[in-house]
Design a protein around this motif. Sequence first.
Motif, PDB file in Angstrom:
ATOM      1  N   ALA A  91       0.680  -1.059  -0.137  1.00 38.50           N
ATOM      2  CA  ALA A  91       0.032   0.092  -0.053  1.00 38.50           C
ATOM      3  C   ALA A  91       0.726   0.953   0.114  1.00 38.50           C
ATOM      4  CB  ALA A  91      -0.950  -0.093   1.406  1.00 38.50           C
ATOM      5  N   ASP A  92       2.200   1.219   0.147  1.00 39.35           N
ATOM      6  CA  ASP A  92       3.153   2.434   0.289  1.00 39.35           C
ATOM      7  C   ASP A  92       4.120   2.079  -1.105  1.00 39.35           C
ATOM      8  OD1 ASP A  92       4.410   0.508   1.137  1.00 39.35           O
ATOM      9  OD2 ASP A  92       5.157   1.413   2.863  1.00 39.35           O
ATOM     10  N   ASP A  93       3.774   1.539  -1.860  1.00 41.94           N
ATOM     11  CA  ASP A  93       4.727   1.348  -3.023  1.00 41.94           C
ATOM     12  C   ASP A  93       3.980   2.046  -4.386  1.00 41.94           C
ATOM     13  OD1 ASP A  93       6.239  -0.599  -1.785  1.00 41.94           O
ATOM     14  OD2 ASP A  93       5.300  -2.367  -2.515  1.00 41.94           O
ATOM     15  N   TRP A  94       4.802   2.335  -5.244  1.00 40.58           N
ATOM     16  CA  TRP A  94       4.544   2.939  -6.587  1.00 40.58           C
ATOM     17  C   TRP A  94       5.322   2.592  -7.558  1.00 40.58           C
ATOM     18  CZ3 TRP A  94       5.709   6.291  -2.541  1.00 40.58           C
ATOM     19  CH2 TRP A  94       6.981   6.933  -2.778  1.00 40.58           C
ATOM     20  N   ILE A  95       4.668   2.649  -8.636  1.00 35.90           N
ATOM     21  CA  ILE A  95       5.518   2.148  -9.810  1.00 35.90           C
ATOM     22  C   ILE A  95       5.561   3.338 -10.969  1.00 35.90           C
ATOM     23  CG2 ILE A  95       5.410  -0.297  -9.548  1.00 35.90           C
ATOM     24  CD1 ILE A  95       2.724  -0.264 -11.499  1.00 35.90           C
ATOM     25  N   GLU A  96       6.598   3.417 -11.642  1.00 33.19           N
ATOM     26  CA  GLU A  96       6.632   4.234 -12.886  1.00 33.19           C
ATOM     27  C   GLU A  96       5.558   4.015 -13.947  1.00 33.19           C
ATOM     28  OE1 GLU A  96       8.980   6.721 -13.180  1.00 33.19           O
ATOM     29  OE2 GLU A  96       9.545   5.985 -11.031  1.00 33.19           O
ATOM     30  N   SER A  97       5.151   5.011 -14.568  1.00 30.88           N
ATOM     31  CA  SER A  97       4.027   4.918 -15.423  1.00 30.88           C
ATOM     32  C   SER A  97       4.067   3.903 -16.657  1.00 30.88           C
ATOM     33  CB  SER A  97       3.703   6.531 -16.177  1.00 30.88           C
ATOM     34  OG  SER A  97       4.738   6.876 -16.695  1.00 30.88           O
ATOM     35  N   ASN A  98       5.336   3.661 -16.989  1.00 31.99           N
ATOM     36  CA  ASN A  98       5.506   2.422 -18.012  1.00 31.99           C
ATOM     37  C   ASN A  98       6.069   1.247 -17.628  1.00 31.99           C
ATOM     38  OD1 ASN A  98       8.249   3.536 -16.980  1.00 31.99           O
ATOM     39  ND2 ASN A  98       8.915   3.709 -19.186  1.00 31.99           N
ATOM     40  N   ALA A  99       5.860   1.130 -16.125  1.00 32.33           N
ATOM     41  CA  ALA A  99       6.462  -0.301 -15.639  1.00 32.33           C
ATOM     42  C   ALA A  99       5.761  -1.477 -16.196  1.00 32.33           C
ATOM     43  CB  ALA A  99       6.040  -0.212 -13.966  1.00 32.33           C
ATOM     44  N   CYS A 100       4.326  -1.431 -16.016  1.00 32.30           N
ATOM     45  CA  CYS A 100       3.689  -2.605 -17.050  1.00 32.30           C
ATOM     46  C   CYS A 100       4.223  -2.906 -18.353  1.00 32.30           C
ATOM     47  CB  CYS A 100       2.197  -2.547 -16.642  1.00 32.30           C
ATOM     48  SG  CYS A 100       1.611  -2.705 -14.994  1.00 32.30           S
ATOM     49  N   GLU A 101       4.127  -1.929 -19.089  1.00 33.95           N
ATOM     50  CA  GLU A 101       4.670  -1.986 -20.342  1.00 33.95           C
ATOM     51  C   GLU A 101       5.959  -2.784 -20.645  1.00 33.95           C
ATOM     52  OE1 GLU A 101       4.739   0.907 -24.474  1.00 33.95           O
ATOM     53  OE2 GLU A 101       4.311   1.844 -22.271  1.00 33.95           O
ATOM     54  N   ILE A 102       6.877  -2.229 -19.879  1.00 31.09           N
ATOM     55  CA  ILE A 102       8.262  -2.602 -19.976  1.00 31.09           C
ATOM     56  C   ILE A 102       8.235  -4.049 -19.274  1.00 31.09           C
ATOM     57  CG2 ILE A 102      10.530  -2.279 -18.715  1.00 31.09           C
ATOM     58  CD1 ILE A 102      10.029   0.646 -18.786  1.00 31.09           C
ATOM     59  N   LEU A 103       7.774  -4.315 -18.417  1.00 32.11           N
ATOM     60  CA  LEU A 103       7.726  -5.934 -17.764  1.00 32.11           C
ATOM     61  C   LEU A 103       7.254  -6.794 -18.794  1.00 32.11           C
ATOM     62  CD1 LEU A 103       7.100  -5.107 -14.058  1.00 32.11           C
ATOM     63  CD2 LEU A 103       9.180  -5.830 -15.017  1.00 32.11           C
TER      64      LEU A 103
END
Length: 115
Positions: A91-103
């Motif tokens: 609940a206190d993590d965040w990901i870069e806006s393109n994280a899902c695309e890159i992974l």
Amino acid sequence: MKSLISIIIPVYRGNPVYFNKTIESCLNQTYDYVEVIIIDNGCNDALQDTLSELNTKENVTVVKNSKSGVCSGRNLGVKTAKGDYIMFLDADDWIESNACEILLNHAVEAEADCV
């Protein structure tokens, strides 16, 4: 056909400021086929309104869980997930806006089950 990515976030005593950033980072992905599954492990009152509002969004599901811990919450999230790939966040993590695309691109290129 596009692969669906399920992002599972167990929440217990989350700080609303961090939690909101976590959710925004998931919903603002450059990859469009993302579902967010929030496991409510007995959230504090400060997050209840936010969870109710999020549960109305098309790609967000809020699942109530007894206070059985983060592992139980993640397992429930996996059972609820419809995605081809699963990502876990706290609940206190965040990901870069393109994280899902890159992974996803890495997974597809390598024909991998996980990244």
